[in-house]
Design an enzyme around this catalytic site. Structure first.
Site, PDB file in Angstrom:
ATOM      1  N   LYS A 102       0.828  -1.212   0.000  1.00  0.00           N
ATOM      2  CA  LYS A 102       0.000   0.000   0.000  1.00  0.00           C
ATOM      3  C   LYS A 102       0.863   1.264   0.000  1.00  0.00           C
ATOM      4  O   LYS A 102       0.640   2.202  -0.774  1.00  0.00           O
ATOM      5  CB  LYS A 102      -0.914  -0.023   1.235  1.00  0.00           C
ATOM      6  N   ARG A 118       7.744   3.032 -23.264  1.00  0.00           N
ATOM      7  CA  ARG A 118       7.981   2.734 -21.840  1.00  0.00           C
ATOM      8  C   ARG A 118       8.012   3.998 -20.976  1.00  0.00           C
ATOM      9  O   ARG A 118       8.576   3.998 -19.894  1.00  0.00           O
ATOM     10  CB  ARG A 118       9.300   1.938 -21.689  1.00  0.00           C
ATOM     11  N   CYS A 126      -4.168  10.607   1.198  1.00  0.00           N
ATOM     12  CA  CYS A 126      -3.365   9.394   0.964  1.00  0.00           C
ATOM     13  C   CYS A 126      -1.971   9.711   0.444  1.00  0.00           C
ATOM     14  O   CYS A 126      -0.981   9.497   1.117  1.00  0.00           O
ATOM     15  CB  CYS A 126      -4.071   8.503  -0.045  1.00  0.00           C
TER      16      CYS A 126
HETATM   17  N1  SAJ Z   1      -2.101  14.538  -9.113  1.00  0.00           N
HETATM   18  C1  SAJ Z   1      -1.258  15.321  -9.906  1.00  0.00           C
HETATM   19  N2  SAJ Z   1      -0.875  14.825 -11.114  1.00  0.00           N
HETATM   20  C2  SAJ Z   1      -1.280  13.611 -11.569  1.00  0.00           C
HETATM   21  C3  SAJ Z   1      -2.121  12.811 -10.754  1.00  0.00           C
HETATM   22  C4  SAJ Z   1      -2.520  13.307  -9.534  1.00  0.00           C
HETATM   23  O1  SAJ Z   1      -0.860  16.416  -9.535  1.00  0.00           O
HETATM   24  O2  SAJ Z   1      -0.900  13.268 -12.693  1.00  0.00           O
HETATM   25  C5  SAJ Z   1      -2.556  15.043  -7.807  1.00  0.00           C
HETATM   26  C6  SAJ Z   1      -4.075  15.196  -7.727  1.00  0.00           C
HETATM   27  O3  SAJ Z   1      -4.489  16.423  -8.262  1.00  0.00           O
HETATM   28  C7  SAJ Z   1      -4.284  15.087  -6.231  1.00  0.00           C
HETATM   29  C8  SAJ Z   1      -3.211  14.095  -5.785  1.00  0.00           C
HETATM   30  O4  SAJ Z   1      -2.259  14.078  -6.820  1.00  0.00           O
HETATM   31  O5  SAJ Z   1      -4.053  16.327  -5.578  1.00  0.00           O
HETATM   32  C9  SAJ Z   1      -3.705  12.693  -5.521  1.00  0.00           C
HETATM   33  O6  SAJ Z   1      -4.712  12.313  -6.478  1.00  0.00           O
HETATM   34  P1  SAJ Z   1      -4.787  10.843  -7.109  1.00  0.00           P
HETATM   35  O7  SAJ Z   1      -5.938  10.801  -8.022  1.00  0.00           O
HETATM   36  O8  SAJ Z   1      -3.460  10.492  -7.686  1.00  0.00           O
HETATM   37  O9  SAJ Z   1      -4.972   9.878  -5.867  1.00  0.00           O
HETATM   38  P2  SAJ Z   1      -5.988   9.780  -4.611  1.00  0.00           P
HETATM   39  O10 SAJ Z   1      -5.280  10.347  -3.415  1.00  0.00           O
HETATM   40  O11 SAJ Z   1      -7.325  10.319  -4.922  1.00  0.00           O
HETATM   41  O12 SAJ Z   1      -6.092   8.189  -4.470  1.00  0.00           O
HETATM   42  C10 SAJ Z   1      -4.904   7.436  -4.289  1.00  0.00           C
HETATM   43  C11 SAJ Z   1      -4.937   6.226  -5.229  1.00  0.00           C
HETATM   44  N3  SAJ Z   1      -3.610   5.596  -5.266  1.00  0.00           N
HETATM   45  C12 SAJ Z   1      -2.940   5.395  -6.414  1.00  0.00           C
HETATM   46  O13 SAJ Z   1      -3.368   5.758  -7.487  1.00  0.00           O
HETATM   47  C13 SAJ Z   1      -1.626   4.717  -6.324  1.00  0.00           C
HETATM   48  C14 SAJ Z   1      -5.992   5.240  -4.771  1.00  0.00           C
HETATM   49  O14 SAJ Z   1      -5.955   4.049  -5.547  1.00  0.00           O
HETATM   50  C15 SAJ Z   1      -5.771   4.887  -3.279  1.00  0.00           C
HETATM   51  O15 SAJ Z   1      -6.761   3.986  -2.801  1.00  0.00           O
HETATM   52  C16 SAJ Z   1      -5.880   6.173  -2.497  1.00  0.00           C
HETATM   53  O16 SAJ Z   1      -4.824   7.040  -2.936  1.00  0.00           O
HETATM   54  C17 SAJ Z   1      -5.745   5.840  -1.013  1.00  0.00           C
HETATM   55  O17 SAJ Z   1      -6.765   5.833  -0.323  1.00  0.00           O
HETATM   56  O18 SAJ Z   1      -4.624   5.525  -0.562  1.00  0.00           O
END
Ligand code: SAJ
Length: 428
Positions: free
Chosen positions: A205, A245, A259
């Site tokens: 995780k 890749r 998270c």
């Molecule tokens: N973000 C960026 N650029 C990106 C992707 C995201 O700046 O390309 C930012 C988003 O705007 C946001 C943050 O990152 O502020 C997190 O957003 P997210 O959509 O990446 O993730 P979460 O926090 O909503 O959910 C994550 C997920 N984990 C992964 O994708 C590895 C989800 O599957 C988990 O269950 C969740 O964390 C959790 O509960 O841990």
């Protein structure tokens, strides 16, 4: 084992969907939360969190009589702990909710039962802290009762589908514990169920979210470099991603949510000497709100306006698009920084009610938020913002300056429409 009754501790973003899904699959479920207002809201047919489809699911679960909610646990065949693990001011995991929930199970624990921890936790929490508390019963973890760790991996906004379809990891403190966990979750999980040991499952995780954090950090760093070199980071990423890749993520105002901006710290706390890259990534992502503030400052300065005397209309406050969650939101951090610098800030986020703090108002209407401002800044890629057109915005505001931190506007269209648009990661 035949699971007739289970107890889910914590009725938040994970616990409530999990409890409801078990209930709609015919299991008797007691959903427990120590927050009385959560229990009262649910009993009165309300919902304290927003997630697509959740209202229908919870109503079905409660309506069937299979789900009941309570402030205290009851004897059950299995107990699932889904409480928050926030971090303290000095960025260490706060395991108090996990400890309290585990202690609440203690009086009911009997031989042969299963306890599953779902809360994100530092490696070793299940086999260490949780096992030790439960063994105060006089029963031995792994021999007399089953203990496992199974991380939630669902994406806010898609929780109900991912809960069922995602692969599920179950780590037991003994192989028999993981097997019993599999018997429980296979009641509704359609994705693969992977069995391992508890500490590996905890690490899985943390690695998943840390991997994403580090990858977002490199995208943010690339955006700073592109800005310095006078090129467009968005175009550069698009071309680089044509490599078979390479899959570079999106730069933005920073990393929010409960998270990804939190979990990497659990690894830093556990091994500060081995986490140079993880710490650097956290630093890069945490600097990003200030990068946006500086972008706003430069854009205003070109028109002879100082930040301290400026009026800024902020579009988007949540931590990411199309959700109502503002926890650790970089947009909120940006508003706070702008306010502290003396700017007058008005905001519009269609997904939330009140601004989560003082001094700033979240206007229901976009027009009210931007009416009297010098500059409009876009901080979240909410779907309604994608259909904004220059002619409409022109009627709502005197501002002709836009900072786009999420690459949502087509610069050509907006420039033609009479606006000056400055995008993150695009050197002028
Ligand atoms: N973000 C960026 N650029 C990106 C992707 C995201 O700046 O390309 C930012 C988003 O705007 C946001 C943050 O990152 O502020 C997190 O957003 P997210 O959509 O990446 O993730 P979460 O926090 O909503 O959910 C994550 C997920 N984990 C992964 O994708 C590895 C989800 O599957 C988990 O269950 C969740 O964390 C959790 O509960 O841990």
């Amino acid at each position: 084992m035949q699971f007739k009754k289970i107890c889910v501790l914590g009725l938040g973003y994970i616990g409530l969907p999990t409890a409801s899904t078990f209930a709609t699959h015919g299991i008797e479920v007691v959903g427990v939360d120590v927050n009385r207002s959560v229990i009262e809201t649910l009993r009165n047919g309300g919902l304290h969190i927003h997630e697509p489809g959740l209202r229908t699911l919870v109503s079905a679960a409660l309506g069937s009589g299979k789900l009941r909610v309570s402030e205290t646990p009851e004897p059950a065949d299995a107990y699932i702990i889904a409480v928050p693990t926030p971090f303290t001011a000095d960025k260490r995991a706060d395991l108090n909710y996990v400890r309290n929930a585990t202690e609440a199970i203690l009086p009911f624990l009997s031989r042969g039962e299963l306890i599953v921890l779902e809360s994100t936790s530092p490696p070793g929490t299940t086999a260490g802290i949780v096992a030790q508390i439960l063994e105060r019963s006089g029963l031995k973890a792994g021999d007399d009762f089953h203990l496992a760790y199974s991380p939630e991996r669902v994406l806010p906004g898609q929780i109900l589908r991912e809960l069922i379809d995602n692969a599920r990891v179950i780590g037991g403190i003994q192989p028999c514990c993981a097997e019993m966990g599999r018997d429980l979750y296979k009641i509704f999980v359609r994705g693969d169920i992977i069995l391992t040991d508890a500490t590996t499952a905890e690490m899985v995780k943390l690695m998943e979210n840390t991997y994403r954090d580090v990858n977002i950090a490199i995208a943010n760093e690339f955006s700073r470099l592109a800005d310095r070199f006078g090129i467009d980071v968005w175009e550069t990423i698009q071309i680089a991603n044509r490599h078979p890749r390479v899959d570079i993520l999106r730069p933005g105002p920073g990393v929010g949510g409960h998270c990804i901006s939190v979990d990497p710290w659990f690894l830093v706390e556990a091994a500060p000497d081995l986490t140079t890259l993880i710490q650097a990534a956290r630093k890069v992502n945490d600097q990003q709100p200030q990068v946006i503030v500086e972008l706003i400052q430069i854009t205003l300065k070109e028109k002879g306006i100082t930040l301290s005397e400026s009026k800024i209309g902020v579009l988007g406050l949540t931590y990411k698009a199309d959700i109502d969650d503002t926890r650790e939101s970089p947009a909120i951090e940006i508003c706070a920084r702008l306010s502290r610098a003396g700017a007058s800030v008005t905001a519009h986020d269609p997904y939330i009610g009140e601004y989560p703090g003082e001094d700033i108002t979240n206007h229901r209407n976009l027009a009210d938020a931007v009416a009297d401002c010098d500059l409009v800044v876009l901080l979240v890629q909410h779907t309604p913002f994608k259909s904004l057109v220059p002619d409409d915005l022109k009627k709502m505001t005197r501002a002709r300056l836009i900072v786009d931190a999420v690459n949502i506007l087509d610069p050509g269209t907006w420039q033609q429409g009479g606006f000056q648009v400055r995008r993150l990661g695009v050197g002028n």
